[in-house]
Design a protein around this motif. Structure first.
Motif, short mmCIF file in Angstrom:
data_model
loop_
_atom_site.label_atom_id
_atom_site.label_comp_id
_atom_site.label_asym_id
_atom_site.label_seq_id
_atom_site.Cartn_x
_atom_site.Cartn_y
_atom_site.Cartn_z
N GLY A 69 5.33 2.28 -1.40
CA GLY A 69 4.68 2.79 -0.20
C GLY A 69 4.39 4.28 -0.26
O GLY A 69 3.33 4.73 0.19
N LYS A 128 1.20 4.81 -2.29
CA LYS A 128 0.01 4.37 -1.53
C LYS A 128 -0.30 5.35 -0.41
O LYS A 128 -1.47 5.67 -0.16
CB LYS A 128 0.25 2.96 -0.96
CG LYS A 128 -0.91 2.40 -0.15
CD LYS A 128 -2.15 2.20 -0.99
CE LYS A 128 -3.20 1.33 -0.30
NZ LYS A 128 -3.86 1.93 0.83
N ASN A 129 0.72 5.87 0.25
CA ASN A 129 0.52 6.85 1.31
C ASN A 129 -0.18 8.11 0.76
O ASN A 129 -1.13 8.61 1.37
CB ASN A 129 1.86 7.22 1.96
CG ASN A 129 1.71 8.16 3.11
OD1 ASN A 129 0.99 7.88 4.06
ND2 ASN A 129 2.39 9.29 3.05
#
Length: 185
Positions: free
Chosen positions: A85, A88-89
């Motif tokens: 995550g 991706k952030n």
């Protein structure tokens, strides 16, 4: 020959990250005119379209770092069969707001390590899909799925303990360097 600046995204925040060690190993194998800057992704806020009009300072810095680079290197673990995550952030932040994609046109490569037998293959495939959408031309071969069967495969300083792993990673680096040079013309 002028320096080629590579922005390195390591998708793991863990201090003893095997993917950070893999990134360091690749850097040691590259020619001196290639400089590598690890892009910090740990202090970024979660992407929120509400701040597209007034990006937070950390997000603006991320975009400037990507824009100042000549090429990209993504080194990703695999979390639950996909991209971490935090990685991706960072990608979402640097590619937004709409029309200001900092990644567009920059040549890149995706590699990764895992303790599992597939060595981050699924995560890399997901990441390749995201980066293709963001107009990042990616080196297709050789694919690099490193399985860490022992913790000493690559040391904290990037020192590679096995000759066959070093040879394999050198073949990747040689191909990546040639490919980046060709893309940059």
């Amino acid at each position: 020959m002028s320096a080629t600046k590579i922005a390195v995204f390591v998708g793991s925040l863990r201090k003893a990250s095997i993917n950070r060690r893999l990134a360091l190993a690749v850097e040691k194998l590259a020619p001196k005119e290639f400089s590598f800057e690890h892009v910090p992704i740990d202090g970024l806020p979660l992407y929120d379209q509400d701040f597209d009009g007034a990006y937070p300072a950390a997000c603006q810095q991320l975009k400037r770092t990507v824009e100042a680079a000549d090429a990209l290197l993504f080194v990703t673990p695999e979390y639950n069969r996909s991209i971490p995550g935090v990685l991706k952030n960072a990608i979402d932040i640097a590619s937004r707001p709409w029309g200001t994609n900092s990644f567009a046109g920059k040549p890149g490569a995706v590699i990764g390590a895992s303790i599992g037998a597939t060595g981050s293959a699924l995560s890399q495939q997901h990441l390749r899909n995201v980066l293709a959408y963001l107009d990042v031309p990616l080196l297709a071969q050789p694919e690099v799925f490193v399985q860490f069967k022992s913790d000493d495969l690559i040391g904290a300083d990037g020192q590679i303990s096995k000759d066959d792993t070093k040879s394999f990673l050198q073949s990747f680096v040689d191909r990546y360097v040639a490919w980046v040079r060709k893309q940059l013309g």
